[in-house]
Design a protein around this motif. Structure first.
Motif, PDB file in Angstrom:
ATOM      1  N   ARG A 141       0.813  -1.245  -0.066  1.00  0.00           N
ATOM      2  CA  ARG A 141      -0.083   0.051   0.076  1.00  0.00           C
ATOM      3  C   ARG A 141       0.766   1.133   0.027  1.00  0.00           C
ATOM      4  O   ARG A 141       0.245   2.264  -0.168  1.00  0.00           O
ATOM      5  N   MET A 142       2.071   1.229   0.532  1.00  0.00           N
ATOM      6  CA  MET A 142       2.993   2.414   0.409  1.00  0.00           C
ATOM      7  C   MET A 142       4.116   2.260  -0.713  1.00  0.00           C
ATOM      8  O   MET A 142       5.292   2.126  -0.412  1.00  0.00           O
ATOM      9  N   GLU A 143       3.755   1.908  -1.965  1.00  0.00           N
ATOM     10  CA  GLU A 143       4.692   1.558  -2.975  1.00  0.00           C
ATOM     11  C   GLU A 143       5.703   2.542  -3.255  1.00  0.00           C
ATOM     12  O   GLU A 143       6.632   2.352  -3.884  1.00  0.00           O
ATOM     13  N   GLU A 144       5.354   3.734  -2.945  1.00  0.00           N
ATOM     14  CA  GLU A 144       6.342   5.097  -3.297  1.00  0.00           C
ATOM     15  C   GLU A 144       7.513   4.927  -2.191  1.00  0.00           C
ATOM     16  O   GLU A 144       8.494   5.325  -2.148  1.00  0.00           O
ATOM     17  N   LEU A 145       6.576   4.995  -0.936  1.00  0.00           N
ATOM     18  CA  LEU A 145       7.661   5.386   0.061  1.00  0.00           C
ATOM     19  C   LEU A 145       8.509   4.175   0.529  1.00  0.00           C
ATOM     20  O   LEU A 145       9.586   4.462   0.920  1.00  0.00           O
ATOM     21  N   VAL A 146       8.063   2.857  -0.197  1.00  0.00           N
ATOM     22  CA  VAL A 146       9.006   1.772   0.201  1.00  0.00           C
ATOM     23  C   VAL A 146      10.144   1.818  -0.805  1.00  0.00           C
ATOM     24  O   VAL A 146      11.440   1.217  -0.638  1.00  0.00           O
ATOM     25  N   LYS A 147      10.099   2.604  -1.700  1.00  0.00           N
ATOM     26  CA  LYS A 147      11.226   2.944  -2.674  1.00  0.00           C
ATOM     27  C   LYS A 147      12.177   3.890  -2.361  1.00  0.00           C
ATOM     28  O   LYS A 147      13.333   3.877  -2.993  1.00  0.00           O
ATOM     29  N   ASP A 148      12.041   4.452  -1.189  1.00  0.00           N
ATOM     30  CA  ASP A 148      12.791   5.852  -0.842  1.00  0.00           C
ATOM     31  C   ASP A 148      13.798   5.361  -0.089  1.00  0.00           C
ATOM     32  O   ASP A 148      13.765   4.620   0.981  1.00  0.00           O
ATOM     33  N   LYS A 149      14.938   5.791  -0.458  1.00  0.00           N
ATOM     34  CA  LYS A 149      16.054   5.220   0.270  1.00  0.00           C
ATOM     35  C   LYS A 149      16.101   5.919   1.925  1.00  0.00           C
ATOM     36  O   LYS A 149      16.810   5.259   2.552  1.00  0.00           O
ATOM     37  N   ASN A 150      15.571   6.843   2.105  1.00  0.00           N
ATOM     38  CA  ASN A 150      15.497   7.467   3.519  1.00  0.00           C
ATOM     39  C   ASN A 150      14.340   6.620   4.563  1.00  0.00           C
ATOM     40  O   ASN A 150      14.053   7.503   5.421  1.00  0.00           O
ATOM     41  N   ALA A 151      13.755   5.915   3.635  1.00  0.00           N
ATOM     42  CA  ALA A 151      12.549   5.410   4.501  1.00  0.00           C
ATOM     43  C   ALA A 151      12.816   3.875   4.491  1.00  0.00           C
ATOM     44  O   ALA A 151      13.181   3.233   4.039  1.00  0.00           O
TER      45      ALA A 151
END
Length: 362
Positions: A141-151
């Motif tokens: 459900r958090m497909e964009e955040l999961v790809k963030d290197k700082n997350a």
């Protein structure tokens, strides 16, 4: 008559050619051997302090493990990480299922990483009371955040703990802080049980609401409303903007019915859209104002001391309960005592007293 030459049936299958082996047996052995190698406590701590996500994930798995042999190793890692913790902002986010917690957290998390923050999301997924399984779909459900290197997103099954949060989540916070994450977000199951537990391990408690679902009437009730440091009406977009504004006014009125908080902070209400990101920056500004106030009057530091004491007592209760049910004599007596209680041969209180006397006798 001459013998007719026999012909194979039309259904006859010719011998095929064996396909080549696609996976090298040597590779399989190497992978199996690699998986058998468990890093030591010191190696895990070294990796966590260096910001290694793999080491962090393996350490959290140790903490979440119900294997008794993993407990000592997990405690070693936590104790070594403790001096490097307590440097983050801890935010609890709750709301009923369907309020859009995951969508909000993704929008909020992306906004924070855009500010240069390192965000860890600890999402508690409800476990089935029948199969005891969990979907663990928060990363999806958090497909964009999961790809963030700082997350970093870590979904965990609620299991049998109250509302899905307990000692394991509390210790996971310590590990994430030691790994360099300066903002920790804890998402609750949202079924009305976990709020107290989450409130006892975060600095700021955010309650998500939606308009048009009858929630305005719940605003005059105590409980979850009293714990909230801010109420945010989500899904304030499209035709729902006016309804969200009306809900904001109603919740704001309800907040005035509650006594003042020890922190000196006055809870706020606002609206936002996790889809359009409207109102997301204002949520962070509210949290910053809260932190400025509570750090200034020393409430934040005193609250964390109380939380540490609370979790010490909770851990004692948990360990006593675990030891009680694993006691050899108790395991022998428990089934027969349960049947006696069901058949009204002994009262539940007398049965409990008998079992406790047996436990403490040994």
């Amino acid at each position: 008559m001459p013998n007719k030459k026999s012909h194979p049936s039309a259904l006859h299958e010719k011998a095929g050619i064996s396909p080549p082996e696609m996976i090298s047996s040597d590779s399989v052995k190497n992978i199996q051997q690699f998986r058998k190698l468990q890093p030591s406590s010191a190696e895990l701590v070294e990796g966590i302090l260096a910001g290694n996500i793999t080491a962090l994930s393996r350490a959290i798995t140790l903490v979440e493990s119900t294997n008794v042999s993993h407990l000592a190793k997990a405690n070693e890692v936590i104790n070594a990480c403790l001096p490097h913790a307590n440097k983050s902002v801890r935010i609890g986010i709750t709301g009923v299922p369907g309020v859009g917690k995951s969508t909000f957290i993704e929008a909020f998390g992306k906004y924070l990483t855009g500010l240069g923050k390192k965000v860890a999301v600890l999402a508690v997924d409800p476990s089935s009371t029948i199969s005891h399984g969990s979907i663990l779909g928060d990363k999806t459900r958090m497909e964009e955040l999961v790809k963030d290197k700082n997350a970093y997103i870590r979904p965990s099954a609620s299991g049998e703990t109250l509302g899905g949060v307990a000692r394991k989540t509390r210790e996971t916070i310590t590990l994430c802080e030691a790994c360099g994450f300066d903002t920790i977000i804890i998402e609750t199951v949202g079924v009305g049980q976990s709020e107290t537990a989450v409130h006892s391990m975060v600095d700021f408690f955010l309650l998500l609401k939606i308009s048009g679902a009858g929630d305005e009437l719940q605003g005059i009730k105590r409980g979850i409303m009293e714990m909230a440091d801010a109420i945010v009406i989500n899904k304030a977009d499209g035709d729902n903007i006016k309804k969200a504004q009306f809900a904001k006014v109603e919740f704001n009125r309800a907040l005035h019915l509650f006594p003042a908080k020890k922190s000196g902070w006055t809870p706020t209400t606002s609206s936002c859209s996790a889809i359009t990101h409207e109102g997301i920056p204002e949520v962070w500004k509210t949290i910053e104002q809260f932190l400025e106030l509570t750090k200034g009057n020393n409430y934040l530091f005193e609250k964390r001391k109380e939380q540490n004491q609370y979790w010490m007592l909770e851990t004692i209760n948990e360990q006593l309960k675990l030891n009680f049910y694993n006691h050899v004599q108790i395991q022998k007596l428990l089934d027969s005592t349960k049947k006696a209680v069901q058949n009204d041969e002994i009262s539940p209180f007398a049965a409990a007293s008998l079992l406790l006397k047996t436990y403490f006798k040994d």
